[in-house]
Design a protein around this motif. Structure first.
Motif: not given
Ligand code: AMP
Length: 119
Positions: A32-35, A43, A92, A98-101, A105, A107
């Motif tokens: 599950r996504d935390i947000n 994810l 993303n 919009g990719q942050a990680v 992954h 969504h």
């Molecule tokens: P993106 O912006 O596509 O890279 O999405 C990264 C996603 O990872 C965001 O929706 C975050 O809420 C989610 N996320 C970041 N850290 C965690 C975590 N520890 N557990 C679950 N989801 C996370």
């Protein structure tokens, strides 16, 4: 297994930080996504580290197919909601998209009638 020391999703795969894991397959997990941005927002990630979906597709298309299968399975868990069996799968790809990680992954969004609701 290839990992990146400071990658948060590699740490989830390794069990070093907690996550609400809802499904697993040979080379992938769903959690599950935390947000969350929808009633179901999970994810799907490969257990091995690839930066983005293009890199994964080139290196291991079978695992990319596993991600799609896991996404469908996650969505089926919400099949009795207003969203029915429909789901959206978003990758993303790159910071400006919009990719942050930077551990690839998808969504998975489900559980309601989806409007334009970018993850
Ligand atoms: P993106 O912006 O596509 O890279 O999405 C990264 C996603 O990872 C965001 O929706 C975050 O809420 C989610 N996320 C970041 N850290 C965690 C975590 N520890 N557990 C679950 N989801 C996370």
């Amino acid at each position: 297994m290839e990992t990146v020391a400071d990658c948060i999703f590699c740490k989830i795969v390794a069990g070093e930080i907690p996550a609400d894991i809802v499904a697993t397959s040979t080379g992938a997990i769903a959690f599950r996504d935390i947000n969350p941005k929808a009633p179901v927002h999970c994810l799907v990630i490969p257990t091995e580290h690839y930066e983005n979906v293009a890199e994964l597709a080139a290196a291991d298309p079978e695992v990319l197919a596993e991600l799609v299968g896991l996404a469908e399975g996650v969505a089926m868990m919400a099949a009795d909601t207003p969203g029915g069996e429909s789901f959206r799968l978003i990758f993303n790809n790159g910071a400006e998209a919009g990719q942050a990680v930077f551990h690839v992954h998808g969504h998975v969004l489900a559980g309601e009638k989806l409007g334009w609701n970018p993850a």
